[in-house]
Design an enzyme around this catalytic site. Structure first.
Site, PDB file in Angstrom:
ATOM      1  N   GLY A 236      -8.536   8.426  -3.952  1.00 20.88           N
ATOM      2  CA  GLY A 236      -9.818   8.166  -3.515  1.00 20.88           C
ATOM      3  C   GLY A 236     -10.407   7.601  -4.836  1.00 20.88           C
ATOM      4  O   GLY A 236      -9.734   6.961  -5.394  1.00 20.88           O
ATOM      5  N   VAL A 240     -14.764  10.582  -7.966  1.00 20.97           N
ATOM      6  CA  VAL A 240     -14.213  11.803  -7.422  1.00 20.97           C
ATOM      7  C   VAL A 240     -12.857  12.387  -8.200  1.00 20.97           C
ATOM      8  O   VAL A 240     -12.569  13.503  -8.488  1.00 20.97           O
ATOM      9  CB  VAL A 240     -13.978  12.072  -5.681  1.00 20.97           C
ATOM     10  CG1 VAL A 240     -13.493  13.281  -5.546  1.00 20.97           C
ATOM     11  CG2 VAL A 240     -15.089  11.735  -5.228  1.00 20.97           C
ATOM     12  N   GLY A 241     -12.043  11.245  -8.633  1.00 22.78           N
ATOM     13  CA  GLY A 241     -10.949  11.724  -9.302  1.00 22.78           C
ATOM     14  C   GLY A 241     -11.467  12.238 -10.825  1.00 22.78           C
ATOM     15  O   GLY A 241     -10.558  13.253 -11.095  1.00 22.78           O
ATOM     16  N   GLU A 258      -4.603   8.953  -7.742  1.00 18.98           N
ATOM     17  CA  GLU A 258      -4.480   7.497  -7.208  1.00 18.98           C
ATOM     18  C   GLU A 258      -5.619   7.079  -6.927  1.00 18.98           C
ATOM     19  O   GLU A 258      -6.344   7.391  -5.949  1.00 18.98           O
ATOM     20  CB  GLU A 258      -3.505   7.371  -6.163  1.00 18.98           C
ATOM     21  CG  GLU A 258      -2.875   6.206  -5.888  1.00 18.98           C
ATOM     22  CD  GLU A 258      -3.363   5.433  -4.741  1.00 18.98           C
ATOM     23  OE1 GLU A 258      -4.220   4.569  -4.892  1.00 18.98           O
ATOM     24  OE2 GLU A 258      -2.920   5.703  -3.569  1.00 18.98           O
ATOM     25  N   CYS A 292      -6.230   0.147  -1.842  1.00 20.12           N
ATOM     26  CA  CYS A 292      -6.456   0.241  -3.301  1.00 20.12           C
ATOM     27  C   CYS A 292      -5.916  -0.679  -4.165  1.00 20.12           C
ATOM     28  O   CYS A 292      -6.273  -0.996  -5.112  1.00 20.12           O
ATOM     29  CB  CYS A 292      -5.534   1.740  -3.722  1.00 20.12           C
ATOM     30  SG  CYS A 292      -5.918   3.035  -2.960  1.00 20.12           S
TER      31      CYS A 292
HETATM   32  C1  UN1 Z   1      -3.341   2.306  -0.998  1.00 20.44           C
HETATM   33  O1  UN1 Z   1      -4.095   1.547  -0.705  1.00 20.44           O
HETATM   34  O2  UN1 Z   1      -3.791   3.456  -1.313  1.00 20.44           O
HETATM   35  O3  UN1 Z   1       1.000  -1.476  -1.595  1.00 20.44           O
HETATM   36  C2  UN1 Z   1      -1.963   2.310  -0.675  1.00 20.44           C
HETATM   37  C3  UN1 Z   1       0.362  -1.541  -0.617  1.00 20.44           C
HETATM   38  C4  UN1 Z   1       0.726  -0.467   0.309  1.00 20.44           C
HETATM   39  C5  UN1 Z   1       0.187   0.884  -0.197  1.00 20.44           C
HETATM   40  C6  UN1 Z   1      -1.385   0.847  -0.362  1.00 20.44           C
HETATM   41  N1  UN1 Z   1       1.978  -0.062   0.230  1.00 20.44           N
HETATM   42  O4  UN1 Z   1      -0.826  -2.142  -0.492  1.00 20.44           O
END
Ligand code: UN1
Length: 521
Positions: A236, A240-241, A258, A292
């Site tokens: 997240g 918050v992490g 993460e 992410c």
């Molecule tokens: C995420 O957004 O938390 O590499 C994971 C990627 C995907 C996973 C993303 N296989 O974009």
């Protein structure tokens, strides 16, 4: 799909094998592409319920750890098989509840299958070492021991793949789990928990709790205090992490984190520009920028900046947006709150910036339409893609994650400058460079502080068996996936076994053979 309140499923927690009757407030999980479609109604747990789940996990864990690892591997194989045979149904649910295009949902569910495929074999490995001792009649060994109980808190953008990255290796290694999925994707959480339960996990080994952030944090604190949680995993925001890391730190624990990213994509002067445009389109606007790993800023060499931006802007303008059950680049944002947040981030566009291409920004509506939109934008939470040129250090757009279809572009002259710009905000999850020069590629890989880097591929799209995780504001160095996550879900134990029948003291009773150290040729 309009849903009447009577046919909406009410979800429950799963604690110690019991589908605990919903208590407390129910919230609706809404299809972000069709706000009249309530996917499920979900009870939000109190902090005490979270602690109950941790207690159930703690009680079940020793029995599960006593199951031989190859047999635990068979359970992982069964989970993989069940996910495979439910792939389409799960993918439809991911699209319905989270809003990513169906093709991406199929990819996400495939990532779960890949994760199970990888770890079922680990059940027959989970290798330790035999290590020579410095004295005779003594053997040294190392063993991986399960950490114990893991509390896993995950986000809505990858509602099944990312949870599987934690849960599958944790279970394989003999841990028990309490999983708190996002309140925005509870039905996907429920479906995955049901599949895992049907695959042969003993009661209490996997527990599912639906809760809001505050109760989760309080429940986590109480469970840590009571000694019921041995490791926290969190995907997240960085904010918050940090709070979770501080909480876990009080109990001398290192969480798996993460967190966010501001993933740079560098386009060198020698890059294949069409390839770079494709990578930037998928990285910047795929999943509506809500990965992410989504591209944060594109740094383009000044010699090719204008041409790259022209081609990239054309590609974005021609991209199809709309109903995620159709063939579109992206669908709605995950929830209305994300749309409103993206709208507020539009204030980050300053006088020295230029919005490239269509000047429509904000929500896609009848009054602010999008060419080629599939469906009726009024049905869901749709946002225009926005490219902002002229980003530079000091800008909010330089330093902050947008987690939406709002992407910056800037220029550089020398590779060193590109690396400095790419690192300067302190995030370090993913990164990419487009170049045909191996020297440039390796210099970038060496200079960038990021857990992941791509050459001639997008910032998004990591494969499921490579280490996944970030540096700096993106995490604390923990890595998921592949063999590397095993170091997070197990602890090394060394065993030394002396069968000499006397006390042999290490370092003191160790033989030293005579050497003539004055010898010279
Ligand atoms: C995420 O957004 O938390 O590499 C994971 C990627 C995907 C996973 C993303 N296989 O974009």
């Amino acid at each position: 799909m309009a849903t009447t309140s009577s046919d909406v499923r009410v979800l429950s927690h799963l604690i110690g094998g019991d589908r605990a009757a919903p208590a407390g407030d129910l919230i609706d999980s809404v299809n972000p592409a069709d706000r009249t479609d309530v996917v499920a109604r979900v009870p939000l747990a109190s902090a005490e319920t979270f602690v109950d789940a941790a207690r159930a996990a703690k009680a079940a864990q020793p029995g599960w750890a006593a199951v031989p690892a190859p047999v635990r591997g068979q359970v992982i194989a069964a989970i993989g098989q069940l996910v495979r045979s439910n792939k389409e149904a799960l993918s439809r649910l991911v699209t319905r509840e989270m809003g990513k295009p169906y093709a991406e949902s199929l990819g996400e569910v495939q990532e779960v299958i890949d994760t199970c495929d990888f770890f079922l074999g680990e059940g027959r490995r989970l290798y330790g070492q035999t290590v020579p001792s410095e004295v005779g009649d003594k053997q040294l060994f190392t063993f991986r021991r399960p950490v114990g109980t893991l509390a896993i808190v995950t986000a809505a953008n990858f509602p099944i793949a990312v949870p599987s990255w934690y849960i599958i290796p944790a279970l394989l290694a003999g841990n028990a789990v309490v999983w708190k999925p996002s309140e925005m994707t509870p039905a996907v959480g429920d479906a995955f928990a049901e599949i895992m339960s049907r695959a042969g996990l003993p009661h209490g080994v996997l527990n599912l709790v639906h809760a809001n952030g505050v109760n989760t944090y309080d429940g986590l604190g109480a469970a840590l205090e009571a000694g019921l949680v041995d490791k926290v995993g969190f995907t997240g925001s960085t904010e918050v992490g940090r709070a979770i890391s501080e909480l876990a730190g009080r109990f001398l624990q290192t969480p798996i984190l993460e967190l966010g990213g501001k993933n740079p994509l560098v386009v060198a002067a020698d890059a294949d520009l069409d390839l770079a445009v494709e990578g930037a389109l998928f990285g910047g606007f795929g999943t509506a920028g809500q990965r992410c790993t989504s591209t944060g800023t594109i740094w383009v060499h000044q010699d090719v900046h204008d041409e790259f931006l022209r081609r990239f802007t054309a590609a974005v303008e021609n991209a199809v947006i709309g109903d995620p059950t159709q063939d579109v680049l992206y669908g709605p944002l995950i929830a209305e709150a994300y749309l409103r947040r993206y709208e507020s981030y539009l204030d980050w566009i300053g006088d020295h910036h230029t919005v490239s291409g269509s000047t429509s920004t904000g929500q896609i509506t009848a009054d602010a339409p999008r060419k080629g939109f599939v469906g009726d934008p009024a049905d869901g939470f749709y946002a225009h893609p926005v490219i902002v040129d002229g980003v530079r250090p000091g800008d909010d757009l330089y330093a902050k994650e947008t987690f939406g279809p709002l992407l910056g572009v800037g220029t550089y002259q020398h590779l060193d400058e590109a690396i400095e710009l790419a690192n300067g905000h302190g995030y370090g999850l993913s990164s990419a460079i487009y170049t045909n020069d191996p020297k440039t590629a390796f210099a970038f890989a060496n200079g960038i502080s990021a857990g992941m880097t791509s050459v001639n591929n997008s910032t998004s799209g990591a494969e499921a068996h490579l280490p996944f995780g970030g540096n700096g504001l993106s995490g604390n160095g923990s890595r998921q996936s592949g063999i590397w996550v095993l170091d997070a879900v197990t602890r090394w134990q060394s065993l030394n076994w002396d069968y000499s029948g006397r006390l042999q003291k290490a370092q003191m009773d160790t033989a030293v053979l005579p050497a003539d150290l004055d010898f010279r040729l």
